[in-house]
Design an enzyme around this catalytic site. Structure first.
Site, PDB file in Angstrom:
ATOM      1  N   GLU A   1      14.964  -3.653 -25.696  1.00  0.00           N
ATOM      2  CA  GLU A   1      15.715  -4.638 -26.476  1.00  0.00           C
ATOM      3  C   GLU A   1      16.620  -5.483 -25.582  1.00  0.00           C
ATOM      4  O   GLU A   1      17.272  -4.952 -24.686  1.00  0.00           O
ATOM      5  CB  GLU A   1      16.558  -3.879 -27.513  1.00  0.00           C
ATOM      6  CG  GLU A   1      17.362  -4.728 -28.457  1.00  0.00           C
ATOM      7  CD  GLU A   1      18.140  -3.856 -29.454  1.00  0.00           C
ATOM      8  OE1 GLU A   1      17.612  -3.591 -30.542  1.00  0.00           O
ATOM      9  OE2 GLU A   1      19.258  -3.418 -29.131  1.00  0.00           O
TER      10      GLU A   1
ATOM     11  N   TYR B   1      18.236 -12.580 -30.596  1.00  0.00           N
ATOM     12  CA  TYR B   1      17.888 -11.160 -30.551  1.00  0.00           C
ATOM     13  C   TYR B   1      16.400 -11.025 -30.227  1.00  0.00           C
ATOM     14  O   TYR B   1      15.572 -11.720 -30.824  1.00  0.00           O
ATOM     15  CB  TYR B   1      18.173 -10.480 -31.909  1.00  0.00           C
ATOM     16  CG  TYR B   1      17.625  -9.080 -31.955  1.00  0.00           C
ATOM     17  CD1 TYR B   1      18.401  -8.007 -31.538  1.00  0.00           C
ATOM     18  CD2 TYR B   1      16.313  -8.827 -32.352  1.00  0.00           C
ATOM     19  CE1 TYR B   1      17.892  -6.717 -31.522  1.00  0.00           C
ATOM     20  CE2 TYR B   1      15.790  -7.545 -32.339  1.00  0.00           C
ATOM     21  CZ  TYR B   1      16.582  -6.498 -31.922  1.00  0.00           C
ATOM     22  OH  TYR B   1      16.064  -5.234 -31.896  1.00  0.00           O
TER      23      TYR B   1
END
Lengths: 293, 376
Positions: B189, B101
């Site tokens: 992101e 992530y």
């Protein structure tokens, strides 16, 4: 004296030649605030409607050296407002109140390290400002006539909700020691915990009303602070109990704050810290009144 | 403002992130053609702004053109959290050894921009963050300086990447920070950042949210807005400078300030009513904006009464009163009107309303009760 502001404030209005700047400079002066100057780049020497003795300068540095100003109230449009804050920090002002709504967040992130390295105190942006009824001084846009001198401190993320509670405090005879709108933006100069600390230290404040809203983790942080550091009674109202679940910011929002920012979560955190939480703004005032009497 | 994945992929790729190629398809046949062009295994993903599309069946793997056609057939027309799927994205699938992530956002609590990274990427990242916050690597950074190479390197090694991969990781992180800065993002992101079995890093998803306050200086990003994914009334309100969210109740609310607007809904509910909407007419609203707000509220056929709750600071009560009166003249249908008006220029506002036969309330609680009675 109360918190943040007293009769020694010498206020410069930035953007004083604009519609809002002129109007609210007049209202501040009427309330008793010592408005000593205005700044609008390129308009030095201009006259300000209704404020004949107030000179206008091109730069804050000139305003400070000519008038001994120590506070600013910013009405500059959003694209230029962060720059106005930086100009005030460079001019060494003690207090900067930024009313402007809609400043890009990255601009505020740029301001923060400069602010933290300075001795200036920033209130806002996107806030109504500060009112201290007992000293007849306000720096901001709040309607003055709803205030009354008293011993309750108000701290709020929302402008109009502040007025709502100030009115209830005045109607109930409690009045305010100071009302501080800290602003609704993600990045602000002064936070709940800063103002709670000032009210806790203030001899003229007996109790505190805290007005929060959904989103972020500031109310939870305030709850921790109250539990550890505040001995005076505190009541609260959290706006947004009936709001639809917040439009999610992707994963990062929840990861960063470690909380969903719901009204229920904030209310629970505040109650655990001994704060009386009202279902309506009026009830928050009544709960505090019951503790003070 | 949320940006579609297809646009975000391009923006990320432009800043050097290793994003696999992709095509946007509006029909199963177009999806099949894209799959044939890429060859082999592809992923077909719903292009929606809502989150949680994977769990809603909006992401499928497909081996070959026929399978891609079937997958697109199933995904197109799905309803994902109220958003209809009108387009899919087709991209070559990447073999996955590990999922990382990586995100850049704003940390309100620490009042800083922050990079977050975790070796446990993928759709369960929030659960990971809640259960083991120490598994999230963080770099708080000064936006004037960006992230230093040593900081990126340290995170890369902490994620368990090898020497050569860390060099790629530093470039990826640098690119993502540039996306964040150059797009005035509130969130940039990559989840997941995939490590393939041969050790290569791939950004196989791209999420980008733009700070609404910055869109004025980013016209190229404003053009990426998907007006079709918005409630039409909400888009109309935004164009008029009004924040409006439609709800299911029957008491239309017109308020100044987001906090008071939410509190008004809460108080209506407290007295047994159901708000039809959230509406913040904005600071300093003039008569025109007040009239526009009325029109938007009354366009909702569920609305059976309108509750105006104004406490003026920068907004002036006399301007609001003029707006209310103008709106009443041109109301498309007659509904009961409850007005609570206080604050700056209150006396003039109340006089204007009284001259027109409207008795304004002083208390929000009393006004809310009247509004609730009006629909009972």
């Amino acid at each position: 004296m109360s918190i943040l502001l007293d009769t020694s404030a010498r206020v410069v209005v930035q953007g004083i030649t604009g519609r809002q700047g002129t109007f609210h400079a007049q209202r501040m002066a009427e309330a008793g605030t010592n408005v000593v100057a205005g700044v609008t780049p390129g308009r030095a020497g201009a006259a300000v409607d209704g404020l004949p003795g107030v000179p206008v300068f091109n730069t804050m540095a000139e305003a400070v050296s000519d008038t001994g100003a120590n506070a600013a109230c910013i009405f500059v449009p959003p694209p230029f407002a962060a720059d106005a804050i930086l100009e005030d920090i460079a001019a060494g002002l003690e207090l900067i109140v930024c009313i402007t709504e809609g400043i890009p967040t990255i601009d505020m992130l740029r301001v923060m390290p400069m602010l933290q390295a300075s001795s200036s105190r920033l209130i806002g942006p996107n806030c109504p400002g500060i009112a201290v009824p007992g000293a007849n001084v306000k720096v901001g846009i709040m309607p003055w006539e709803i205030h009354a001198p008293g011993r309750v401190g108000v701290v709020s993320r929302s402008g109009t909700l502040t007025y709502e509670v100030v009115q209830h405090l005045t109607d109930s005879g409690l009045g305010q020691s100071a009302a501080v709108g800290i602003g609704g933006d993600p990045i602000i100069g002064t936070r709940f915990t800063d103002v709670l600390e000032l009210f806790e230290q203030d001899d003229e404040t007996d109790g505190i009303v805290l007005l929060g809203e959904i989103g972020g983790g500031d109310e939870e942080q305030a709850a921790r602070f109250v539990r550890e550091r505040v001995t005076k009674p505190v009541s609260a109202f959290i706006a947004g109990k009936t709001a639809p679940p917040e439009r999610r910011m992707g994963h990062a929002g929840a990861i960063v704050s470690g909380s969903e920012g719901t009204a229920a979560g904030k209310e629970a955190a505040l109650r655990e810290a001994g704060v009386r939480v009202g279902d309506t703004p009026r009830e928050a005032v009544e709960l505090l009144a019951a503790q003070l009497r | 403002m949320k940006v579609h994945e297809s646009d975000a992929r391009q923006i990320f790729a432009d800043r050097g992130l290793p994003v696999p190629p992709s095509r946007v398809a509006t029909t199963p046949n177009e999806a099949a053609a894209a799959a044939a062009e890429f060859g082999g295994l592809v992923v077909v993903k719903a292009l929606v702004l809502a989150g949680g599309r994977g769990k809603a069946g909006g992401v499928k793997l497909a081996d070959g053109a026929e399978a891609a056609r079937d997958a697109a057939q199933q995904i197109l027309g799905l309803d994902i959290r109220g958003e209809g799927v009108r387009r899919v994205l087709v991209a070559p699938a990447v073999d996955i050894d590990r999922e990382i992530y990586l995100g850049v956002t704003i940390d309100r609590e620490r009042q800083s921009a922050v990079v977050m990274a975790s070796a446990a990427g993928g759709i369960d990242i929030e659960e990971v963050a809640a259960a083991t916050p120490e598994a999230i690597q963080r770099i708080e950074f000064d936006v004037a300086r960006g992230v230093e190479a040593w900081q990126a390197r340290a995170v890369g090694f902490a994620l368990g990447l090898g020497g050569r991969q860390v060099l790629s990781f530093i470039r990826i992180l640098d690119g993502l920070v540039r996306v964040f800065m150059e797009c005035d993002a509130s969130l940039a992101e990559v989840n997941p950042l995939v490590v393939s079995p041969d050790g290569t890093l791939w950004a196989i998803d791209a999420k980008l949210n733009i700070d609404d306050n910055a869109l004025g200086r980013r016209p190229e990003l404003e053009q990426l807005r998907d007006a079709d994914a918005e409630e039409p009334a909400e888009a109309r309100a935004r164009d008029a400078g009004i924040s409006y969210i439609k709800l299911d109740g029957d008491i239309g609310c017109m308020v100044n300030g987001a906090g008071l607007a939410m509190a008004t809904m809460d108080v209506v509910k407290h007295y047994g009513g159901e708000p039809a909407n959230f509406l913040d007419v904005g600071g300093g609203a003039g008569a025109d904006r007040v009239s526009a707000a009325f029109a938007i509220i009354l366009d909702d056929p569920n609305v059976r009464a309108v509750f105006v709750n104004i406490f003026g600071g920068i907004t002036r009560a006399d301007e609001v009163a003029r707006g209310v009166l103008a709106a009443r003249e041109s109301m498309p249908r007659a509904v009961p009107l409850v007005v609570r008006l206080m604050g700056t220029n209150e006396a003039e506002g109340l006089r204007l309303l009284a001259d027109a036969g409207i008795q304004a309330e002083r208390s929000m609680d009393a006004a809310a009760r009247l509004a609730v009675e009006a629909v009972q």
